[in-house]
Design a protein around this motif. Structure first.
Motif, PDB file in Angstrom:
ATOM      1  N   LEU A   1      -1.455  16.957  10.268  1.00  0.00           N
ATOM      2  CA  LEU A   1      -1.552  17.875  10.954  1.00  0.00           C
ATOM      3  C   LEU A   1       0.218  18.602  11.089  1.00  0.00           C
ATOM      4  N   PHE A   2       0.424  18.697  12.310  1.00  0.00           N
ATOM      5  CA  PHE A   2       1.833  19.189  12.063  1.00  0.00           C
ATOM      6  C   PHE A   2       2.469  18.954  10.426  1.00  0.00           C
ATOM      7  N   GLY A   3       2.478  18.203   9.831  1.00  0.00           N
ATOM      8  CA  GLY A   3       3.707  17.030   8.225  1.00  0.00           C
ATOM      9  C   GLY A   3       2.762  18.866   7.667  1.00  0.00           C
ATOM     10  N   SER A   4       1.232  18.942   7.370  1.00  0.00           N
ATOM     11  CA  SER A   4       0.975  19.608   6.691  1.00  0.00           C
ATOM     12  C   SER A   4       1.497  20.588   6.468  1.00  0.00           C
ATOM     13  N   VAL A   5       0.622  21.170   7.890  1.00  0.00           N
ATOM     14  CA  VAL A   5       1.495  23.157   8.180  1.00  0.00           C
ATOM     15  C   VAL A   5       2.959  23.013   7.245  1.00  0.00           C
ATOM     16  N   GLY A   6       3.731  22.551   7.896  1.00  0.00           N
ATOM     17  CA  GLY A   6       5.781  22.750   7.695  1.00  0.00           C
ATOM     18  C   GLY A   6       5.593  22.344   6.112  1.00  0.00           C
ATOM     19  N   GLU A   7       4.828  21.165   5.319  1.00  0.00           N
ATOM     20  CA  GLU A   7       4.821  21.802   4.090  1.00  0.00           C
ATOM     21  C   GLU A   7       4.819  23.073   3.721  1.00  0.00           C
TER      22      GLU A   7
ATOM     23  N   TYR B   1      15.344  30.192   2.848  1.00  0.00           N
ATOM     24  CA  TYR B   1      15.849  28.993   3.677  1.00  0.00           C
ATOM     25  C   TYR B   1      14.672  28.780   5.170  1.00  0.00           C
ATOM     26  N   LEU B   2      14.937  30.459   4.799  1.00  0.00           N
ATOM     27  CA  LEU B   2      14.120  30.551   6.796  1.00  0.00           C
ATOM     28  C   LEU B   2      12.638  29.779   6.218  1.00  0.00           C
ATOM     29  N   ALA B   3      12.187  29.808   5.755  1.00  0.00           N
ATOM     30  CA  ALA B   3      10.911  29.559   5.022  1.00  0.00           C
ATOM     31  C   ALA B   3      11.002  27.736   5.053  1.00  0.00           C
ATOM     32  N   THR B   4      11.685  26.782   4.628  1.00  0.00           N
ATOM     33  CA  THR B   4      11.982  25.766   4.613  1.00  0.00           C
ATOM     34  C   THR B   4      12.897  24.669   5.542  1.00  0.00           C
ATOM     35  N   CYS B   5      13.964  25.670   6.345  1.00  0.00           N
ATOM     36  CA  CYS B   5      14.101  25.258   8.012  1.00  0.00           C
ATOM     37  C   CYS B   5      12.892  25.699   8.874  1.00  0.00           C
ATOM     38  N   ILE B   6      11.980  26.149   8.727  1.00  0.00           N
ATOM     39  CA  ILE B   6      10.951  26.782   9.948  1.00  0.00           C
ATOM     40  C   ILE B   6       9.822  25.484   9.860  1.00  0.00           C
ATOM     41  N   GLY B   7      10.063  25.126   8.746  1.00  0.00           N
ATOM     42  CA  GLY B   7       8.874  24.598   7.868  1.00  0.00           C
ATOM     43  C   GLY B   7       8.974  22.761   8.553  1.00  0.00           C
ATOM     44  N   GLY B   8      10.513  23.117   7.904  1.00  0.00           N
ATOM     45  CA  GLY B   8      11.038  21.247   8.474  1.00  0.00           C
ATOM     46  C   GLY B   8      10.811  21.256   9.622  1.00  0.00           C
ATOM     47  N   ALA B   9      10.935  22.367  10.315  1.00  0.00           N
ATOM     48  CA  ALA B   9      11.226  21.836  12.306  1.00  0.00           C
ATOM     49  C   ALA B   9       9.850  21.710  12.714  1.00  0.00           C
ATOM     50  N   ILE B  10       8.689  21.816  11.931  1.00  0.00           N
ATOM     51  CA  ILE B  10       7.133  22.010  11.852  1.00  0.00           C
ATOM     52  C   ILE B  10       6.457  20.641  12.075  1.00  0.00           C
ATOM     53  N   ALA B  11       7.172  20.722  11.126  1.00  0.00           N
ATOM     54  CA  ALA B  11       6.509  18.928  10.457  1.00  0.00           C
ATOM     55  C   ALA B  11       7.556  17.772  11.259  1.00  0.00           C
ATOM     56  N   GLY B  12       8.588  17.788  11.483  1.00  0.00           N
ATOM     57  CA  GLY B  12       9.746  17.104  12.933  1.00  0.00           C
ATOM     58  C   GLY B  12       8.509  16.974  13.437  1.00  0.00           C
ATOM     59  N   LEU B  13       7.314  18.042  14.158  1.00  0.00           N
ATOM     60  CA  LEU B  13       7.001  17.748  16.003  1.00  0.00           C
ATOM     61  C   LEU B  13       5.879  16.903  15.163  1.00  0.00           C
ATOM     62  N   GLY B  14       5.562  15.863  14.038  1.00  0.00           N
ATOM     63  CA  GLY B  14       4.535  15.445  13.608  1.00  0.00           C
ATOM     64  C   GLY B  14       5.573  14.197  14.236  1.00  0.00           C
ATOM     65  N   GLY B  15       6.404  13.767  13.948  1.00  0.00           N
ATOM     66  CA  GLY B  15       7.353  13.102  14.445  1.00  0.00           C
ATOM     67  C   GLY B  15       7.401  12.571  16.180  1.00  0.00           C
ATOM     68  N   LEU B  16       7.528  13.529  16.713  1.00  0.00           N
ATOM     69  CA  LEU B  16       7.993  13.620  17.564  1.00  0.00           C
ATOM     70  C   LEU B  16       6.978  13.442  18.470  1.00  0.00           C
ATOM     71  N   TYR B  17       5.848  13.911  17.974  1.00  0.00           N
ATOM     72  CA  TYR B  17       4.139  13.545  18.264  1.00  0.00           C
ATOM     73  C   TYR B  17       3.820  12.209  18.497  1.00  0.00           C
ATOM     74  N   PHE B  18       3.897  11.456  17.517  1.00  0.00           N
ATOM     75  CA  PHE B  18       4.051  10.500  16.983  1.00  0.00           C
ATOM     76  C   PHE B  18       4.715   8.917  18.375  1.00  0.00           C
ATOM     77  N   VAL B  19       6.133   9.601  18.311  1.00  0.00           N
ATOM     78  CA  VAL B  19       6.750   8.692  18.963  1.00  0.00           C
ATOM     79  C   VAL B  19       6.913   8.654  20.583  1.00  0.00           C
ATOM     80  N   MET B  20       6.193  10.058  20.718  1.00  0.00           N
ATOM     81  CA  MET B  20       6.266  10.076  22.257  1.00  0.00           C
ATOM     82  C   MET B  20       5.018  10.035  23.231  1.00  0.00           C
ATOM     83  N   ASP B  21       3.557  10.768  21.741  1.00  0.00           N
ATOM     84  CA  ASP B  21       2.937  10.288  22.632  1.00  0.00           C
ATOM     85  C   ASP B  21       1.645   9.536  22.538  1.00  0.00           C
ATOM     86  N   TYR B  22       1.688   9.002  20.836  1.00  0.00           N
ATOM     87  CA  TYR B  22       1.041   8.555  20.519  1.00  0.00           C
ATOM     88  C   TYR B  22       1.648   6.736  20.548  1.00  0.00           C
ATOM     89  N   THR B  23       3.205   6.054  20.512  1.00  0.00           N
ATOM     90  CA  THR B  23       3.532   5.416  20.365  1.00  0.00           C
ATOM     91  C   THR B  23       3.780   5.511  22.499  1.00  0.00           C
TER      92      THR B  23
END
Lengths: 511, 327
Positions: free
Chosen positions: B20-26, B209-231
């Motif tokens: 979800l994080f990844g797709s909303v960011g994208e 620029y803004l949409a891409t950077c904000i979108g990237g930041a949102i997608a990155g949270l998906g990675g954060l969720y995975f390492v901090m919560d999931y694993t």
């Protein structure tokens, strides 16, 4: 008359070495409709683009309501209450009309599309537009889209409206409706400048007419005190002698007969209407007309690239002496009969040549089907490329230079040279001298003349009337997809052709 | 039976959050006309940046404060992924490089960075073993305090860490911003027809620029969720797998609508692990079932291409760079 809303003083604009506008002085009064009349390339649109902030003039001043102003961007133009409706609409397809209208506006308060829709409807009602603010652009007809563009400008509070050939895309009924709306705006105190080359519209709508010719300001006349003849003369000017050699056709024979040809464009709008004519071997048939009157479709129909709704194209083959109908043939079959098209579009590289490929490979594009082996055979195209470079004096470092890196004139020489090299029987050249300097143009004219002397039926679509009159044996005039007249190149008057070009009714209403 | 279904739903939700994080960011990025195929790499980057931030804090503080254990990795993750998205923006918007090539290169780069620091972070600090931020992980996993009182419902739907709710909130907010605000209208115009947006006085470059950077930041949270919560704060190289690509597929499946992305992610998350919950599957059958999300995406692509409804199409200028003088 009332106050001067807009005044231009000594406006000059150059693009490289080309002067698009030269020392133009012009004024428009509050509450009038001013027509800006001129042929293609006379600098009408360039001039108006400078008022609407797309270009910036090299010299000269612009005054709005007596104040000198500097307009550097479309934003600035909005601030001075100037709005331009371009020929190519700037609309987002998946947005509704209202969304497009408020796009980019820094309005106060919360974004509320319903309120905006209401305001749009109010404007529409005031001037008698017919529009649904919630309708999506991609569901709209061309005239509806134009309405959206006009309301967009009005919504931003424009007092000076510039319309670039607004009727080019409209049906007669829609045109009438647009004119009614424009008259209402004029009564409301708006200043309207309309760019056009249709004389009858100028006379029907405007208060005054300003005429441009080849980038220069010719004069302004009051519409009620002028007539079509005077305007045509102002527009096309006196004939200029070019001294292009022209030989008499030798043993002309009927090579191509076009009979009642009808074609639609991609949007399904009729672009060719019952076109009939003949092209003879050993002559140059010129085609004159305002840009976009159906010239392209006509040539493409002959070359088999355009779907034919109705009508026939009969080709009399000089080798077999048989008549064939090109309508049923594929472009490839038509090419192999010897019917060749060299079309030079506005961007020059758009058709016929691949910019990143060198001259040899571009020659190969037309001949690779002849090859029998799995590998490309470059020897023959290379000889041909070198021959063209030598004979047409193409300026290039070598035959292996990408075409993209050549100058415009040399690109066109390569394009025309390639089509001629296949010894065609019909050669169609559309705008072959577009953007060329005088010397290169003459090289091309000589090439066409050579082909004519060899007995080729040459069809030449041109922009410059002086050239058409001196080069062509016969000139076919096309207006809004109809043939409005066929005149003899040796006796034709420039005014006569200009009149036929601008009169899409075929001049019938004046006879 | 009911408990199995609930366990499946619970697991599907957990699986769906990175997607979800990844797709909303994208979606956010693509609305500006930028097709950022670097999203999988950016998600790795988000994960490893969070790990690095968390590791340094957990190591340096005597008694780590829970709120900082959440905020520091969160911030470093956002910065890391936004930085990668910024590189993408600079290359594609300012230098007008090809978007596909740039995106793919960034994916390789991001995964590489993730695996490099994942493998070498400890040795850089003179330790051995593998990264395991148990304390930080626990903070991220803190569930709502009252969920146990709600029985099976609470167990199934409310037993998650805060990032899960954040993901859904971001999806809803994105949907609101894109569809109901002036900024969203401008953003969509930039993605659909930049020349028109430009003529209307919108700064195309700024929005992209803004949409891409904000979108990237949102997608990155998906990675954060995975390492901090999931694993639970542990890093395994390539552990995130191909979830980034699934997120890109969901963008198409959700036809560029953040709200639809919520349900689409849930569906994809479910399909991703359903093989575990179907008893008696052979290992080859499991692999076939894992293919389902991709098959569904292809199917959706076919459907929207056949129906050709303008509203369901990708932003019209997606993948194209904008250059004013081109018009």
């Amino acid at each position: 008359m009332s106050d001067i809303a807009l005044q231009l003083k000594g406006i000059t604009k150059r693009f490289g070495s080309v002067v698009a506008n030269k020392n133009i002085n012009l004024c428009a009064y509050t509450g009038e409709i001013l027509s800006l009349l001129g042929e293609n390339g006379s600098g009408k649109t360039t001039l108006m683009n400078m008022i609407s902030g797309i270009y910036y003039p090299d010299e000269g001043e612009i005054f709005i309501n007596g104040q000198e102003v500097v307009i550097k961007s479309p934003r600035d133009a909005f601030d001075y209450k100037i709005g331009m409706i371009h020929q190519h609409f700037k609309l987002v397809d998946v947005f509704s009309a209202a969304e497009n209208i408020v796009l980019g506006l820094g309005e106060q308060g919360r974004y509320n599309i319903k309120n905006s829709s209401k305001k749009v409807s109010q404007i529409a009602e005031k001037y008698g537009f017919d529009i649904d603010p919630e309708k999506k652009i991609h569901e709209m007809s061309v005239s509806e889209k134009q309405t959206v563009e006009i309301i967009k400008v009005l919504y931003r509070g424009a007092d000076i409206l510039i319309l670039d050939e607004p009727t080019a895309v409209l049906t007669p009924q829609e045109t009438k409706k647009l004119f009614d709306v424009l008259r209402k705006m004029k009564e409301d105190g708006k200043t309207i400048i309309i760019i056009t080359h249709k004389l009858h519209e100028v006379l029907a709508l405007s208060d005054r007419v300003a005429v441009l010719r080849k980038g220069e300001y010719i004069g302004t006349v009051i519409t009620s005190q002028t007539n079509e003849d005077e305007l045509t003369e102002m527009m096309v000017g006196k004939k200029v002698d070019l001294n292009i050699k022209r030989s008499d056709p030798v043993n002309p024979q009927k090579r191509l007969e076009v009979k009642n040809l009808n074609c639609n464009n991609r949007e399904g709008i009729k672009v060719l209407n019952d076109v009939s004519f003949e092209a003879y071997s050993g002559e140059i048939l010129g085609i004159a007309g305002i840009a976009g009157s159906g010239q392209r479709e006509l040539l493409e129909a002959i070359a088999g690239l355009q779907h034919i709704e109705q009508g026939d194209i009969i080709y009399n083959d000089p080798k077999t002496e048989k008549s064939e109908n090109l309508k049923d043939k594929t472009p490839l079959q038509i090419r192999s009969l010897g019917v060749r098209l060299s079309f030079v579009p506005e961007d020059r590289l758009g058709m016929g040549l691949v910019g990143n490929m060198d001259i040899v490979d571009n020659m190969l594009l037309r001949s690779y089907r002849k090859g029998k082996s799995f590998f490309l055979q470059k020897k023959e195209p290379k000889t041909l490329a070198e021959k063209i470079i030598r004979q047409l004096e193409v300026v290039t470092p070598s035959a292996n230079t990408p075409v993209r890196r050549l100058s415009g004139g040399n690109v066109q020489k390569v394009l025309v040279g390639r089509e001629i090299s296949s010894s065609p029987t019909v050669l169609m050249a559309a705008y072959p001298v577009r953007g060329l300097d005088i010397n290169s143009s003459y090289t091309i004219y000589n090439l066409l003349n050579e082909q004519k002397e060899k007995g080729v039926a040459v069809i030449f679509v041109g922009e410059d009337l002086d050239v058409l009159i001196e080069l062509c044996d016969r000139i076919l005039v096309i207006g809004s997809g109809r043939i409005t007249g066929i005149v003899d190149g040796r006796t034709a008057k420039k005014e006569e052709i200009g009149y036929l070009m601008t009169n899409s009714n075929g001049g019938k209403d004046n006879e | 039976m009911l408990s199995t279904v609930c366990a499946f739903i619970n697991a599907a939700i957990i699986q769906s959050i990175p997607l979800l994080f990844g797709s909303v960011g994208e979606i956010f990025t693509e609305k500006s006309g930028n097709l950022n195929l670097g999203i999988p790499g950016i998600m790795y980057m988000g994960g490893i940046s969070g790990i690095i931030g968390g590791y340094i804090y957990e190591k340096s503080a005597e008694n780590p404060i829970p709120i900082l254990m959440i905020l520091i990795p969160l911030l470093s993750s956002l910065l890391g992924s936004a930085f990668l998205a910024f590189i993408y923006s600079f290359l594609t918007i300012t230098l007008r490089a090809n978007q596909n090539v740039t995106g793919l290169a960034l994916t390789t780069f991001g995964i590489g960075i993730g695996n490099f620091f994942g493998g070498s972070l400890l040795s850089l600090f003179g330790e051995t073993g593998s990264i395991s931020l148990i304390k930080t992980g626990l903070c991220y996993k803190t569930p709502l305090p009252f969920y146990t009182k709600l029985g099976l419902f609470g167990e199934t739907f409310l037993s998650f860490g805060f990032l899960v709710y954040l993901a859904i909130a971001i999806a809803l907010i994105s949907s609101f911003v894109i569809n109901k605000t002036r900024v969203g209208l401008n953003l969509r115009a930039v993605g659909e027809n930049p020349a028109t947006a430009d003529a209307a006085g919108i700064s195309v470059t700024k929005y992209k620029y803004l949409a891409t950077c904000i979108g990237g930041a949102i997608a990155g949270l998906g990675g954060l969720y995975f390492v901090m919560d999931y694993t639970s704060g542990a890093w395994t190289n390539n552990g995130f797998g191909d979830r980034g690509w699934l997120a890109v597929a969901i963008v198409i499946f959700a036809i560029w609508k953040p709200k639809s992305a919520i349900l689409s992610s849930l569906l994809f998350g479910g399909l991703y692990i359903i093989c575990v919950y179907i008893p008696g599957l052979s290992s080859s059958a499991k692999e076939l079932i894992k293919m389902l999300p991709y098959l569904v995406t292809i199917f959706v692509l076919i459907i929207i291409s056949v129906r050709r409804k303008k509203e369901n199409m990708p932003p019209a200028s997606l993948g194209l760079s904008y250059f004013r003088e081109d018009r």
